[in-house]
Every structure is written in C-alpha cells, then in structure tokens.
Design a protein around this motif. Structure first.
Motif, PDB file in Angstrom:
ATOM      1  N   GLU A 162       0.124  10.230  -3.618  1.00  0.00           N
ATOM      2  CA  GLU A 162       0.623  10.593  -2.296  1.00  0.00           C
ATOM      3  C   GLU A 162       2.151  10.588  -2.296  1.00  0.00           C
ATOM      4  OE1 GLU A 162      -1.080   7.880   0.466  1.00  0.00           O
ATOM      5  OE2 GLU A 162      -3.136   8.568   0.156  1.00  0.00           O
ATOM      6  N   LEU A 209      -6.146   0.483  -2.007  1.00  0.00           N
ATOM      7  CA  LEU A 209      -5.876   1.766  -2.661  1.00  0.00           C
ATOM      8  C   LEU A 209      -7.068   2.222  -3.501  1.00  0.00           C
ATOM      9  CD1 LEU A 209      -2.181   1.122  -3.699  1.00  0.00           C
ATOM     10  CD2 LEU A 209      -2.975   2.819  -2.044  1.00  0.00           C
ATOM     11  N   SER A 256       0.996   3.838  -3.137  1.00  0.00           N
ATOM     12  CA  SER A 256       0.160   5.005  -2.882  1.00  0.00           C
ATOM     13  C   SER A 256       0.605   6.208  -3.707  1.00  0.00           C
ATOM     14  CB  SER A 256       0.183   5.365  -1.388  1.00  0.00           C
ATOM     15  OG  SER A 256       1.509   5.657  -0.958  1.00  0.00           O
ATOM     16  N   VAL A 301       0.837  -1.205   0.000  1.00  0.00           N
ATOM     17  CA  VAL A 301       0.000   0.000   0.000  1.00  0.00           C
ATOM     18  C   VAL A 301       0.868   1.250   0.000  1.00  0.00           C
ATOM     19  CG1 VAL A 301      -1.681   1.345   1.313  1.00  0.00           C
ATOM     20  CG2 VAL A 301      -1.973  -1.126   1.100  1.00  0.00           C
ATOM     21  N   VAL A 328      -3.908  -3.372  -3.644  1.00  0.00           N
ATOM     22  CA  VAL A 328      -4.535  -2.624  -4.740  1.00  0.00           C
ATOM     23  C   VAL A 328      -6.006  -2.377  -4.420  1.00  0.00           C
ATOM     24  CG1 VAL A 328      -5.152  -2.675  -7.183  1.00  0.00           C
ATOM     25  CG2 VAL A 328      -2.909  -3.495  -6.451  1.00  0.00           C
ATOM     26  N   VAL A 379      -0.644   5.444  -7.572  1.00  0.00           N
ATOM     27  CA  VAL A 379      -2.099   5.265  -7.653  1.00  0.00           C
ATOM     28  C   VAL A 379      -2.851   6.487  -7.131  1.00  0.00           C
ATOM     29  CG1 VAL A 379      -4.063   3.884  -6.882  1.00  0.00           C
ATOM     30  CG2 VAL A 379      -1.916   2.756  -7.500  1.00  0.00           C
ATOM     31  N   LEU A 380      -2.432   7.007  -5.983  1.00  0.00           N
ATOM     32  CA  LEU A 380      -3.163   8.102  -5.335  1.00  0.00           C
ATOM     33  C   LEU A 380      -2.441   9.438  -5.410  1.00  0.00           C
ATOM     34  CD1 LEU A 380      -4.363   6.261  -2.097  1.00  0.00           C
ATOM     35  CD2 LEU A 380      -5.641   6.622  -4.208  1.00  0.00           C
ATOM     36  N   ARG A 418      -9.576   3.679  -1.176  1.00  0.00           N
ATOM     37  CA  ARG A 418      -9.246   5.073  -0.843  1.00  0.00           C
ATOM     38  C   ARG A 418      -9.617   6.009  -1.992  1.00  0.00           C
ATOM     39  NH1 ARG A 418      -3.172   5.485   1.723  1.00  0.00           N
ATOM     40  NH2 ARG A 418      -3.333   3.841   3.297  1.00  0.00           N
ATOM     41  N   TYR A 419      -9.358   5.558  -3.218  1.00  0.00           N
ATOM     42  CA  TYR A 419      -9.603   6.410  -4.385  1.00  0.00           C
ATOM     43  C   TYR A 419     -11.088   6.699  -4.560  1.00  0.00           C
ATOM     44  CZ  TYR A 419      -9.233   8.218  -9.142  1.00  0.00           C
ATOM     45  OH  TYR A 419      -9.304   9.013 -10.266  1.00  0.00           O
TER      46      TYR A 419
END
Length: 292
Positions: free
Chosen positions: A122, A169, A116, A112, A166, A119-120, A172-173
């Motif tokens: 961060e 994540l 992150s 994660v 995944v 994907v995000l 979270r998205y």
C-alpha cells in the motif's frame, strides 16, 4: 451477510466492545498477578476456541468450510502471533499496570500504517509518515529513554503493539483469498492448540473465587469478540475504528479505581499525542478509500 452502514449503531457497539475488552484486561491483570500467564491465557483460549467452533457450526458448510484455506501457513502464523501477543500484553499488565501498558499499546495503528507498504504494497504518503513520526514521539515521551536508567520493561507493551500490528497486516493479507469466518476460525483454534502446548506445563490450582473471575474473563472474551463482529457487520470499519481508542480510557479508569494505579504527566501527554496521530492516520485512510 451484506453489510449495512448504520454508523450510530456501529459506534455504540464499538464503545461497548472497548468497555468489555477493558474489563477483560482488568481480569487478566488480576489473574496473571496470581497465576502463571501461560495458564491464564490457555484457559481463556479454550473458551475462545469453543466460541469460534460454535460460530462455524452455524454457518453453511460447518467447521469443514470454516477451516478450508489455501493459505494454511499464513493462517497458522496469524494464530500463533496473536496468542504470543496476548501473553506479552498480559505480562505487561502485571509489570507496568493497565494505564501505562495501554498508553504505549495505542501506537499499534501507527505500526500498521508504517508496515502496510512493505507488507501489503500500500502507498503511504508523506502526511501519514509525518503522523507516524509524531506518534512515536509520543511513545518516547512515555518511555523517557533519556531520563536516568531506561526501564526495559517499559518496552514490553511496545513489543506487543508491533506484534499486533503484524497480526493485523497478515489478517488483511489472507483476506484477499479467505473469508472472515475462516480467519476467525484459525485464530481461535490455532491459538488454543499453541497455548495448550505451552500452558499445560504451568498448571496451578486456583481458589474458588479466582475460578469465578476466570469464568468472567472467558465470558468477556466471547462477548467482546461477538460485539466486534456485530460492529463490523453494521457499519464501515473506517467510521467506527477511531472509537476503539476508548479502550485506553476504560482501562485507565479500571487501573486507577481498582488497582490503585496513577497517571504520570508524561504518560498522559504521550498517550494524547499517540491517539491524535492515530486518528489522523485513520482520517487519511478514509479519504484515500473514498478517492479510490
């Protein structure tokens, strides 16, 4: 519901959650050792879907409100990914046992943290990258790829950990636009549909005793998810999440006492390194969230 921050209660609920999920894993290990994995996970998902629908009906707007999303493709993908991950992990239980499967799976927070960024978006600083690297050294210690012939089955829980990371994540998205209730609804219903399509072809008659075990499996699944929801309602996730590692301890106790598994020295050392690295990443995330 506005979130309180009763950390002692949250910790207690997280400990209870990890124990219930460890019992669920033990039941899954037994049933999947006797019957097809897809069938076992399918029946488990039927009860899970009934649970999330019952929860949705009690909320304002009912099922229609819970199902409403502007991200149906991502929500559907999340549900499919979690169902596939559960199948992979249950298969790992039957091949490697609870102890070694969970020892490797505990690295999922490191996946994660590593993913992150892409994907995000961060920021992952050098300290967390160092912890990720140390954690994966722990994975290598468990897998021992250089010790004779590498057993491919040992990579199965590693695949499950990557899939679960995944899934987390993506959760979270989609949370940027959808509520927790919506994500929870799609997880249960989409997974149930997918597992029914896959598992109905592998139906096997079960003896009455195993139907009792299956009933307990479904109850532990519902109870575990309810406890987890309550846990995150009463306390901040960053405060209670480190206690999720207790599932490894409970699963090891069940594996050793009930299934006669053993803990190899390299597995114990590797798991300790992974847990330490994971706890460090949680600590760094908590510091960053406070700074922001």
């Amino acid at each position: 519901m506005s979130q309180s921050n009763n950390i002692p209660l949250g910790i207690g609920l997280m400990v209870a959650t990890t124990f219930v999920f460890a019992v669920q894993d033990g039941l899954s290990r037994h049933l999947a050792g006797e019957y097809n994995v897809l069938m076992v996970v399918m029946i488990r998902y039927w009860f899970f879907a009934a649970f999330v629908i019952a929860i949705a009906r009690r909320k304002a707007g009912g099922v229609r409100a819970a199902a409403r999303t502007s991200q149906p493709v991502l929500q559907g993908l999340r549900g499919l990914l979690l169902a596939a991950e559960i199948c992979v992990m249950v298969a790992a239980f039957t091949i490697l046992g609870l102890v070694e499967s969970h020892a490797v799976f505990t690295c999922y927070p490191l996946f994660v943290a590593a993913l992150s960024g892409p994907v995000l978006g961060e920021k992952v600083g050098w300290r967390r990258w160092a912890a990720i690297g140390v954690g994966f050294i722990g994975v290598l210690i468990i897998l021992q790829p250089g010790m004779g012939v590498f057993e491919p089955a040992a990579a199965i829980p590693l695949l499950a950990a990557a899939m679960f990371a995944v899934y987390g994540l993506l959760t979270r998205y989609v949370a940027r636009e959808d509520t927790t209730a919506t994500s929870f609804f799609w997880t249960g219903v989409m997974g149930s549909v997918a597992m029914t399509c896959a598992g109905v072809w592998y139906w096997e008659p079960m003896i009455p005793t195993d139907w009792v075990y299956m009933g307990f499996l479904c109850l532990t699944g519902v109870t575990g998810h309810w406890l987890l929801i309550r846990c995150y309602e009463v306390a901040e996730a960053s405060a209670v999440q480190p206690f999720a590692y207790l599932q490894l301890v409970f699963a090891a106790v069940i594996g050793i006492s009930i299934f006669g598994e053993t803990v190899r020295l390299n597995v114990a050392i590797g798991a300790a390194i992974i847990v330490a690295a994971g706890l460090f990443t949680f600590w760094r995330e908590r510091l960053q969230s406070r700074a922001n």
